[in-house]
Enzyme design. Structure first.
Site, PDB file in Angstrom:
ATOM      1  CE1 TYR A 161      -3.366  -2.803   0.832  1.00  0.00           C
ATOM      2  CE2 TYR A 161      -4.284  -0.527   1.187  1.00  0.00           C
ATOM      3  CZ  TYR A 161      -4.289  -2.176   0.659  1.00  0.00           C
ATOM      4  OH  TYR A 161      -5.758  -2.715   1.070  1.00  0.00           O
ATOM      5  CG  ASP A 191      -1.577 -20.573  -0.203  1.00  0.00           C
ATOM      6  OD1 ASP A 191      -1.257 -20.057   0.560  1.00  0.00           O
ATOM      7  OD2 ASP A 191      -0.787 -20.641  -1.751  1.00  0.00           O
ATOM      8  CG  ASP A 238      -7.832  -4.983   1.821  1.00  0.00           C
ATOM      9  OD1 ASP A 238      -8.929  -4.282   2.124  1.00  0.00           O
ATOM     10  OD2 ASP A 238      -7.749  -5.191   0.014  1.00  0.00           O
ATOM     11  CG  ASP A 243     -13.735  -7.169   2.256  1.00  0.00           C
ATOM     12  OD1 ASP A 243     -13.550  -6.587   3.067  1.00  0.00           O
ATOM     13  OD2 ASP A 243     -14.002  -7.451   0.666  1.00  0.00           O
ATOM     14  CE  LYS A 274       2.367 -18.096  -1.753  1.00  0.00           C
ATOM     15  NZ  LYS A 274       1.675 -19.184  -1.657  1.00  0.00           N
TER      16      LYS A 274
HETATM   17  C1  IPM Z   1     -10.351  -1.011   2.827  1.00  0.00           C
HETATM   18  C2  IPM Z   1     -11.406  -0.666   2.163  1.00  0.00           C
HETATM   19  C3  IPM Z   1      -9.473   0.317   1.859  1.00  0.00           C
HETATM   20  C4  IPM Z   1      -8.601  -0.782   1.480  1.00  0.00           C
HETATM   21  C5  IPM Z   1      -9.490   1.042   0.380  1.00  0.00           C
HETATM   22  C6  IPM Z   1     -10.759   1.604   0.423  1.00  0.00           C
HETATM   23  C7  IPM Z   1      -8.605   1.900  -0.179  1.00  0.00           C
HETATM   24  O1  IPM Z   1     -11.001  -1.678   1.043  1.00  0.00           O
HETATM   25  O2  IPM Z   1     -10.601  -0.406   3.812  1.00  0.00           O
HETATM   26  O3  IPM Z   1     -10.949  -2.156   3.509  1.00  0.00           O
HETATM   27  O4  IPM Z   1      -7.621  -1.337   0.611  1.00  0.00           O
HETATM   28  O5  IPM Z   1      -7.670  -0.430   2.556  1.00  0.00           O
HETATM   29 MG    MG Z   2     -10.382  -3.834   2.025  1.00  0.00          MG
END
Ligand code: IPM
Ligand code: MG
Length: 360
Positions: free
Chosen positions: A146, A227, A251, A255, A195
């Site tokens: 990032y 993975d 990230d 999710d 990784k």
């Molecule tokens: C999160 C989001 C952000 C990230 C984006 C919007 C830049 O996906 O907070 O997880 O990738 O960190």
């Molecule tokens: Mg995210």
């Protein structure tokens, strides 16, 4: 004795404004019941800041955040309609990454669990859910791919792009300590993700986490390739407690974990820096498709507010009261449309919060 604190309020875009209004009602309830005084200073961010400042993260907003004791954040990002392209272009990445960097919020806490009352909406098989799912993804937030150098260009007549991943040992050790500490009041298990079979950053990550783990002999540590974790997290989620991740993998895995509760509208988060200063926000986005309809789920914003009270102000009882009220509301069958099952009592954003306030 009540306490006095300043909170920077950054509703942002989309459903941000609506769900933030509910969090403010919850804060007002807590002030009244416990005798605290929270001074709330509103500031613009994301697309909402663009019209006034031509900037997604204006200096004025940064000053308000810096002068606060904690930041409560809504969401950012909007519909990419042709005529608004300038306003929304890069809005999410510009403002959220700038905010993280400005205050070096290096540790991002993203809890995800299955609420018993909502077990039916978890997409996993019921025998897997029955074992109990309660994880905390702890993501490093200001390093890795990032924040390394990003480049796009043309070489030998061909377009190319490159992103550099970089970590130093202090960055890794700092977030690792947060993970071990966070695991202590939980199930005392940390799964560290990397990784290491391919990446140098992964090898360093594993080495440093092993060193830090020695300071926490009471905590069980395991190391898992990213993975493999992506797979095991779905196959046997109940085996995970704290999942410590580098920025990029965190990230993605956060999710994946957000699938457990059944809706993004249920997942709060906290981002904390080394000095303990923090920003709190729902993990979901600005949901422009349902913005303004009064149907957004306020729970993630309200639970983020509870995290703020606990982490930034050490108001444990107050935080617990909010969390318990959410559980009670769900047990009582109260639902917003995103989590509605047949026969449930479906309420709008404001009405759901009104019921919740009664349960605090
Ligand atoms: C999160 C989001 C952000 C990230 C984006 C919007 C830049 O996906 O907070 O997880 O990738 O960190
Ligand atoms: Mg995210």
């Amino acid at each position: 004795m009540g306490i006095k604190k300043n909170i920077a309020i950054l509703p942002g875009d989309g459903i941000g404004e609506e769900v933030m209004a509910q969090a403010l009602r919850v804060l007002a309830e807590i002030e009244q019941r416990f005798g605290h005084t929270f001074t709330k200073v509103h500031a613009l961010i994301g697309g909402a800041a663009w019209d006034t400042y031509r900037n997604h993260f204006p200096e004025e907003t940064k000053k308000i955040c810096a002068a606060s004791d904690a930041i409560l954040f809504g969401s950012i990002g909007g519909p990419i309609a042709e005529q608004h392209l300038e306003k929304w272009k890069g809005c999410e990445t510009n403002s959220i990454l700038a905010l993280r960097k400005a205050f070096t919020f290096n540790a991002n806490f993203r809890p995800a669990r299955v609420y018993p009352a909502l077990a039916d909406i978890c997409p996993l098989r019921s025998d897997i859910v029955a074992k109990g799912i309660d994880v905390l993804v702890l993501r490093e937030l200001v390093g890795d791919l990032y924040f390394g150098e990003h480049k796009t260009g043309v070489r030998n007549g061909r377009r190319y792009a490159s992103d550099v991943a970089e970590y130093d040992e202090d960055q890794i050790a700092s977030v690792a300590r947060r993970a071990f500490e966070a695991s202590r009041p939980r199930r005392k298990k940390v799964t560290s993700i990397d990784k290491a079979n391919v990446l140098d950053t992964g090898k360093l990550w594993r080495e440093v986490v092993k060193e830090v783990a020695r300071e926490y002999p009471d905590v069980t540590t395991e190391h898992m390739l990213v993975d493999n974790c992506a797979m095991q997290l779905i196959r046997r989620p109940s085996d995970f407690d704290v999942i410590l991740c580098p920025n990029m993998f965190g990230d993605i895995l956060s999710d994946e974990a957000a699938v457990f509760p059944g809706s993004l509208g249920l997942t709060p988060s906290a981002s904390i820096n080394a000095q303990g200063f923090g920003m709190y926000e729902p993990s979901g986005g600005s949901a422009p498709d349902i913005a303004g309809k009064g149907i957004a789920n306020p729970i993630a914003q309200i639970l983020s507010t509870a995290m703020l009270l606990r982490f930034s102000f050490s108001l444990h009882e107050e935080a617990a009261r909010i969390e318990q009220a959410v559980e009670k509301a769900l047990q009582a069958g109260l639902r917003t449309p995103d989590i509605a099952q047949p026969g449930a009592r479906v309420l709008g954003t404001v009405e759901f919060t009104t019921e919740l306030l009664r349960l605090i």
